[in-house]
Each structure stands twice: as structure tokens, then as C-alpha cells.
Design a protein around this motif. Structure first.
Motif, PDB file in Angstrom:
ATOM      1  N   GLY A 156      20.147 -40.601  23.886  1.00 54.69           N
ATOM      2  CA  GLY A 156      20.476 -39.512  24.806  1.00 54.69           C
ATOM      3  C   GLY A 156      19.632 -38.269  24.648  1.00 54.69           C
ATOM      4  O   GLY A 156      20.037 -37.182  25.033  1.00 54.69           O
ATOM      5  N   ALA A 157      18.437 -38.409  24.074  1.00 57.28           N
ATOM      6  CA  ALA A 157      17.585 -37.250  23.805  1.00 57.28           C
ATOM      7  C   ALA A 157      17.103 -36.609  25.099  1.00 57.28           C
ATOM      8  O   ALA A 157      16.801 -37.289  26.070  1.00 57.28           O
TER       9      ALA A 157
ATOM     10  N   LEU B  73      23.137 -39.944  33.258  1.00 60.01           N
ATOM     11  CA  LEU B  73      23.882 -40.606  32.192  1.00 60.01           C
ATOM     12  C   LEU B  73      25.342 -40.233  32.404  1.00 60.01           C
ATOM     13  O   LEU B  73      25.663 -39.046  32.535  1.00 60.01           O
ATOM     14  N   ILE B  74      26.232 -41.226  32.494  1.00 56.86           N
ATOM     15  CA  ILE B  74      27.645 -40.936  32.758  1.00 56.86           C
ATOM     16  C   ILE B  74      28.509 -41.528  31.655  1.00 56.86           C
ATOM     17  O   ILE B  74      28.397 -42.707  31.317  1.00 56.86           O
TER      18      ILE B  74
ATOM     19  N   VAL C  91      30.290 -45.739  28.034  1.00 59.63           N
ATOM     20  CA  VAL C  91      29.050 -45.441  28.755  1.00 59.63           C
ATOM     21  C   VAL C  91      29.127 -46.156  30.105  1.00 59.63           C
ATOM     22  O   VAL C  91      29.106 -47.380  30.174  1.00 59.63           O
ATOM     23  N   ILE C  92      29.248 -45.372  31.165  1.00 57.20           N
ATOM     24  CA  ILE C  92      29.370 -45.915  32.517  1.00 57.20           C
ATOM     25  C   ILE C  92      27.991 -46.167  33.117  1.00 57.20           C
ATOM     26  O   ILE C  92      27.763 -47.165  33.776  1.00 57.20           O
ATOM     27  N   GLN C  93      27.072 -45.230  32.884  1.00 53.03           N
ATOM     28  CA  GLN C  93      25.713 -45.372  33.405  1.00 53.03           C
ATOM     29  C   GLN C  93      24.731 -44.905  32.341  1.00 53.03           C
ATOM     30  O   GLN C  93      24.888 -43.839  31.767  1.00 53.03           O
ATOM     31  N   HIS C  94      23.721 -45.735  32.089  1.00 53.94           N
ATOM     32  CA  HIS C  94      22.687 -45.442  31.094  1.00 53.94           C
ATOM     33  C   HIS C  94      21.508 -44.731  31.744  1.00 53.94           C
ATOM     34  O   HIS C  94      21.279 -44.860  32.943  1.00 53.94           O
ATOM     35  N   LYS C  95      20.739 -44.031  30.906  1.00 52.73           N
ATOM     36  CA  LYS C  95      19.445 -43.544  31.367  1.00 52.73           C
ATOM     37  C   LYS C  95      18.583 -44.768  31.662  1.00 52.73           C
ATOM     38  O   LYS C  95      18.742 -45.817  31.038  1.00 52.73           O
ATOM     39  N   LYS C  96      17.666 -44.624  32.603  1.00 52.16           N
ATOM     40  CA  LYS C  96      16.823 -45.766  32.988  1.00 52.16           C
ATOM     41  C   LYS C  96      16.026 -46.326  31.812  1.00 52.16           C
ATOM     42  O   LYS C  96      15.839 -47.528  31.694  1.00 52.16           O
ATOM     43  N   ASP C  97      15.561 -45.449  30.926  1.00 51.82           N
ATOM     44  CA  ASP C  97      14.706 -45.888  29.819  1.00 51.82           C
ATOM     45  C   ASP C  97      15.486 -46.124  28.518  1.00 51.82           C
ATOM     46  O   ASP C  97      14.899 -46.230  27.454  1.00 51.82           O
ATOM     47  N   ASP C  98      16.808 -46.224  28.601  1.00 58.18           N
ATOM     48  CA  ASP C  98      17.645 -46.396  27.406  1.00 58.18           C
ATOM     49  C   ASP C  98      17.425 -47.783  26.798  1.00 58.18           C
ATOM     50  O   ASP C  98      17.757 -48.793  27.406  1.00 58.18           O
ATOM     51  N   PRO C  99      16.859 -47.862  25.574  1.00 62.90           N
ATOM     52  CA  PRO C  99      16.614 -49.169  24.966  1.00 62.90           C
ATOM     53  C   PRO C  99      17.872 -49.782  24.338  1.00 62.90           C
ATOM     54  O   PRO C  99      17.890 -50.969  24.027  1.00 62.90           O
ATOM     55  N   TYR C 100      18.926 -49.002  24.149  1.00 62.95           N
ATOM     56  CA  TYR C 100      20.086 -49.479  23.399  1.00 62.95           C
ATOM     57  C   TYR C 100      21.178 -50.095  24.269  1.00 62.95           C
ATOM     58  O   TYR C 100      21.799 -51.069  23.879  1.00 62.95           O
ATOM     59  N   LYS C 101      21.462 -49.522  25.409  1.00 64.03           N
ATOM     60  CA  LYS C 101      22.493 -50.018  26.329  1.00 64.03           C
ATOM     61  C   LYS C 101      23.852 -50.194  25.646  1.00 64.03           C
ATOM     62  O   LYS C 101      24.528 -51.199  25.810  1.00 64.03           O
TER      63      LYS C 101
END
Length: 144
Positions: free
Chosen positions: A83-84, A105-106, A121-131
Motif C-alpha cells: 500500500g505504499a 484501493l478499497i 481488501v475489496i479492491q487492490h491496487k493494479k500493481d499489487d504483487p501480494y493480493k
């Protein structure tokens, strides 16, 4: 006049019941509890919780200490592996909607106290590698 009074009462009830705070975003928690520095301590992935205080939480996967900072002016700051970035947030019901550099991010709050929180976590950042599907947090007075 006796016939007019019940009709007038009914009209008033209909008019005033239509006025509600539904149009306003209302947060289900005390915002003052949310504001501050939160350290992500655990995260759920594939229905398993991982201890993120262990920087080698998964084989071959490094995880830097991660913090979520909710400021009282609705600015957001994320530090570390998850979440940086800098952005803003909105609160509505049980949801926290964070906008980071145009990405969204939601979180949905599962629990929130003065010292602990758990978010879905409802919605991830597009580039989130962790999910991650859920995260657990501890409130810190200072960022390490």
C-alpha cells in the motif's frame, strides 16, 4: 377543519421522512480511532494468515515493514511493501476508499478498536504483487 388536520399531518410525515442523511457519507466508526499510524502485522492469502512481522513470511518472499497512515485531513500515506504511496481517502459505512496516484484501493472494516483493526481488501491496487484478502493492523504511536 377536523378533516384537514389529519391530511396535513400525513403530508408533513411524508415530506420530512424523505429527508435523511442517506445522501451524506456516514462512517460506521469513530473517525478519531482510525486516524493515526497503523502497522500491518498479519495478512491473509489463499485462506492462510501470515505473520508479516517476520520479514521472511513466505519462502523467498521478502516483506518490508508496512504502515498505513490515515491523517485527519483525509490524506493517506502508505509505507513499506504493501500500500505504499500518497493519496486521499473517503469513509462510507464500513468502507475506506483510498485513491493513490489515480489508482484505487478499497478496504472494508471487519473490526476497529483503539489499538487493533482488521480490514477485508475489496479492491487492490493494479500493481499489487501480494493480493491479500484481509490484513490485520496494530496502531503505533510512531513509525519505525
Amino acid at each position: 377543519m377536523k378533516r384537514f388536520f389529519p391530511f396535513l399531518t400525513l403530508i408533513c410525515v411524508i415530506l420530512f421522512s424523505g429527508c435523511s442523511k442517506d445522501d451524506d457519507n456516514s462512517f460506521d466508526y469513530d473517525e478519531n480511532i482510525l486516524i493515526g499510524y497503523w502497522r500491518i502485522t498479519d495478512a491473509e492469502f489463499n485462506e492462510t494468515y501470515y505473520d508479516l512481522l517476520d520479514t521472511n513470511f513466505a519462502e523467498g518472499l521478502k516483506f518490508a515493514p508496512s504502515y498505513i497512515i490515515f491523517k485527519n485531513d483525509y490524506n493517506y500515506e502508505g509505507r513499506g511493501s504493501y500500500g505504499a504511496g500518497y493519496g486521499t481517502y473517503k469513509l462510507d459505512g464500513k468502507k475506506i476508499d483510498i485513491i493513490l496516484y489515480g489508482d484505487e484501493l478499497i478496504y472494508e472494516i471487519i473490526s476497529l478498536t483503539d489499538t487493533d483493526a482488521e480490514f477485508r481488501v475489496i479492491q487492490h491496487k493494479k500493481d499489487d504483487p501480494y493480493k491479500f484478502t484481509k490484513i490485520k493492523l496494530k496502531k503505533n504511536s510512531v513509525v519505525e
